[in-house]
Design a protein around this motif. Structure first.
Motif, PDB file in Angstrom:
ATOM      1  N   PRO A   9       0.844  -1.190   0.000  1.00 27.98           N
ATOM      2  CA  PRO A   9       0.000   0.000   0.000  1.00 27.98           C
ATOM      3  C   PRO A   9       0.884   1.246   0.000  1.00 27.98           C
ATOM      4  CG  PRO A   9      -0.593  -1.504   1.786  1.00 27.98           C
ATOM      5  CD  PRO A   9       0.702  -1.982   1.220  1.00 27.98           C
ATOM      6  N   VAL A  10       0.549   2.211  -0.823  1.00 32.60           N
ATOM      7  CA  VAL A  10       1.329   3.446  -0.923  1.00 32.60           C
ATOM      8  C   VAL A  10       0.500   4.583  -0.350  1.00 32.60           C
ATOM      9  CG1 VAL A  10       2.440   5.072  -2.507  1.00 32.60           C
ATOM     10  CG2 VAL A  10       2.561   2.609  -2.963  1.00 32.60           C
ATOM     11  N   GLY A  11       1.140   5.388   0.502  1.00 36.48           N
ATOM     12  CA  GLY A  11       0.461   6.538   1.088  1.00 36.48           C
ATOM     13  C   GLY A  11      -0.473   6.172   2.218  1.00 36.48           C
ATOM     14  N   ALA A  12      -0.342   4.962   2.742  1.00 39.97           N
ATOM     15  CA  ALA A  12      -1.240   4.488   3.797  1.00 39.97           C
ATOM     16  C   ALA A  12      -0.614   4.625   5.178  1.00 39.97           C
ATOM     17  CB  ALA A  12      -1.608   3.030   3.535  1.00 39.97           C
ATOM     18  N   GLY A  13       0.558   5.246   5.257  1.00 38.78           N
ATOM     19  CA  GLY A  13       1.223   5.389   6.541  1.00 38.78           C
ATOM     20  C   GLY A  13       2.169   4.240   6.807  1.00 38.78           C
ATOM     21  N   GLU A  14       2.705   4.222   8.007  1.00 37.31           N
ATOM     22  CA  GLU A  14       3.708   3.226   8.366  1.00 37.31           C
ATOM     23  C   GLU A  14       3.100   1.876   8.709  1.00 37.31           C
ATOM     24  OE1 GLU A  14       7.172   2.878  11.696  1.00 37.31           O
ATOM     25  OE2 GLU A  14       6.821   4.834  10.804  1.00 37.31           O
ATOM     26  N   ASP A  15       1.944   1.846   9.328  1.00 36.93           N
ATOM     27  CA  ASP A  15       1.304   0.589   9.730  1.00 36.93           C
ATOM     28  C   ASP A  15       0.375   0.124   8.620  1.00 36.93           C
ATOM     29  OD1 ASP A  15       0.157  -1.579  10.939  1.00 36.93           O
ATOM     30  OD2 ASP A  15      -0.830  -0.442  12.529  1.00 36.93           O
ATOM     31  N   VAL A  16       0.834  -0.842   7.834  1.00 31.13           N
ATOM     32  CA  VAL A  16       0.056  -1.330   6.693  1.00 31.13           C
ATOM     33  C   VAL A  16      -0.510  -2.726   6.934  1.00 31.13           C
ATOM     34  CG1 VAL A  16       1.278   0.127   5.036  1.00 31.13           C
ATOM     35  CG2 VAL A  16       2.120  -2.184   5.514  1.00 31.13           C
ATOM     36  N   ALA A  18      -3.216  -3.945   8.308  1.00 27.16           N
ATOM     37  CA  ALA A  18      -4.623  -4.188   7.958  1.00 27.16           C
ATOM     38  C   ALA A  18      -4.795  -4.314   6.446  1.00 27.16           C
ATOM     39  CB  ALA A  18      -5.508  -3.066   8.503  1.00 27.16           C
ATOM     40  N   HIS A  19      -4.066  -3.507   5.692  1.00 28.80           N
ATOM     41  CA  HIS A  19      -4.138  -3.574   4.229  1.00 28.80           C
ATOM     42  C   HIS A  19      -3.589  -4.909   3.732  1.00 28.80           C
ATOM     43  CE1 HIS A  19      -5.032   0.703   4.199  1.00 28.80           C
ATOM     44  NE2 HIS A  19      -3.957   0.911   4.923  1.00 28.80           N
ATOM     45  N   VAL A  20      -2.460  -5.303   4.289  1.00 25.51           N
ATOM     46  CA  VAL A  20      -1.832  -6.568   3.889  1.00 25.51           C
ATOM     47  C   VAL A  20      -2.720  -7.744   4.290  1.00 25.51           C
ATOM     48  CG1 VAL A  20       0.175  -8.064   4.239  1.00 25.51           C
ATOM     49  CG2 VAL A  20       0.491  -5.594   3.920  1.00 25.51           C
ATOM     50  N   ALA A  21      -3.331  -7.661   5.451  1.00 24.77           N
ATOM     51  CA  ALA A  21      -4.224  -8.731   5.899  1.00 24.77           C
ATOM     52  C   ALA A  21      -5.392  -8.928   4.933  1.00 24.77           C
ATOM     53  CB  ALA A  21      -4.743  -8.444   7.306  1.00 24.77           C
ATOM     54  N   ALA A  22      -5.895  -7.850   4.377  1.00 28.23           N
ATOM     55  CA  ALA A  22      -6.989  -7.960   3.394  1.00 28.23           C
ATOM     56  C   ALA A  22      -6.526  -8.743   2.175  1.00 28.23           C
ATOM     57  CB  ALA A  22      -7.476  -6.565   2.990  1.00 28.23           C
ATOM     58  N   ALA A  57      -6.277  -9.799  -4.805  1.00 26.84           N
ATOM     59  CA  ALA A  57      -5.574  -9.329  -3.616  1.00 26.84           C
ATOM     60  C   ALA A  57      -5.230  -7.844  -3.740  1.00 26.84           C
ATOM     61  CB  ALA A  57      -4.308 -10.164  -3.391  1.00 26.84           C
ATOM     62  N   THR A  58      -4.829  -7.431  -4.933  1.00 25.08           N
ATOM     63  CA  THR A  58      -4.540  -6.019  -5.182  1.00 25.08           C
ATOM     64  C   THR A  58      -5.810  -5.184  -5.036  1.00 25.08           C
ATOM     65  OG1 THR A  58      -2.740  -6.616  -6.680  1.00 25.08           O
ATOM     66  CG2 THR A  58      -3.610  -4.374  -6.857  1.00 25.08           C
ATOM     67  N   ASP A  59      -6.908  -5.677  -5.578  1.00 28.56           N
ATOM     68  CA  ASP A  59      -8.187  -4.967  -5.443  1.00 28.56           C
ATOM     69  C   ASP A  59      -8.567  -4.792  -3.975  1.00 28.56           C
ATOM     70  OD1 ASP A  59      -8.370  -4.801  -8.201  1.00 28.56           O
ATOM     71  OD2 ASP A  59      -9.831  -6.440  -8.378  1.00 28.56           O
ATOM     72  N   ALA A  60      -8.294  -5.813  -3.156  1.00 27.74           N
ATOM     73  CA  ALA A  60      -8.608  -5.721  -1.723  1.00 27.74           C
ATOM     74  C   ALA A  60      -7.781  -4.625  -1.053  1.00 27.74           C
ATOM     75  CB  ALA A  60      -8.359  -7.071  -1.051  1.00 27.74           C
ATOM     76  N   ALA A  65      -6.483   1.468   0.540  1.00 28.44           N
ATOM     77  CA  ALA A  65      -5.236   2.229   0.417  1.00 28.44           C
ATOM     78  C   ALA A  65      -5.290   3.280  -0.684  1.00 28.44           C
ATOM     79  CB  ALA A  65      -4.064   1.281   0.158  1.00 28.44           C
ATOM     80  N   GLY A  66      -6.014   3.014  -1.753  1.00 24.35           N
ATOM     81  CA  GLY A  66      -6.105   3.978  -2.839  1.00 24.35           C
ATOM     82  C   GLY A  66      -4.952   3.940  -3.828  1.00 24.35           C
ATOM     83  N   ARG A  67      -3.837   3.346  -3.417  1.00 23.51           N
ATOM     84  CA  ARG A  67      -2.672   3.216  -4.310  1.00 23.51           C
ATOM     85  C   ARG A  67      -1.846   2.031  -3.836  1.00 23.51           C
ATOM     86  NH1 ARG A  67       2.151   7.695  -5.202  1.00 23.51           N
ATOM     87  NH2 ARG A  67       3.217   6.588  -6.884  1.00 23.51           N
ATOM     88  N   ALA A  68      -1.269   1.300  -4.795  1.00 22.33           N
ATOM     89  CA  ALA A  68      -0.454   0.142  -4.430  1.00 22.33           C
ATOM     90  C   ALA A  68       0.690  -0.036  -5.413  1.00 22.33           C
ATOM     91  CB  ALA A  68      -1.306  -1.123  -4.403  1.00 22.33           C
TER      92      ALA A  68
END
Length: 97
Positions: A9-16, A18-22, A57-60, A65-68
């Protein structure tokens, strides 16, 4: 096909986490053989199956995140299965000699 990939995830901050878990949830639900490590996930199946899972997985990740950024490395070896395990077994066999 054996693919190693990473979706960041790009621009999602340092703690990603939750994004990775999705993304990992999608991968696990796919039913394809896979292994998730700290930086990459490996997944095995035919081309269309693997690419469909990487896209899903990218769509999730994109939903929140809005950007990956995606890195994919693929090993295409027709007629071979279970390379997720046999490649490691080969190295271990050589190390034990």
């Amino acid at each position: 096909m054996l693919a190693a990939f990473s979706i960041t995830p790009v621009g999602a901050g340092e703690d990603v986490g939750a994004h990775v878990a999705a993304a990992v949830r999608v991968i696990r639900d796919s039913g394809l053989p896979h292994r998730t490590a700290a930086s990459f996930t490996e997944i095995e199946g035919d081309w269309d199956e693997v690419m469909a899972v990487i896209k899903a997985a990218t769509d999730a990740v994109m939903q929140t995140a809005g950007r990956a950024s995606i890195i994919i490395k693929a090993d295409l070896r027709p007629g071979h299965t279970d390379t997720l395990n046999t490649k490691i077994q080969s190295v271990e066999r050589h190390l034990s000699e």
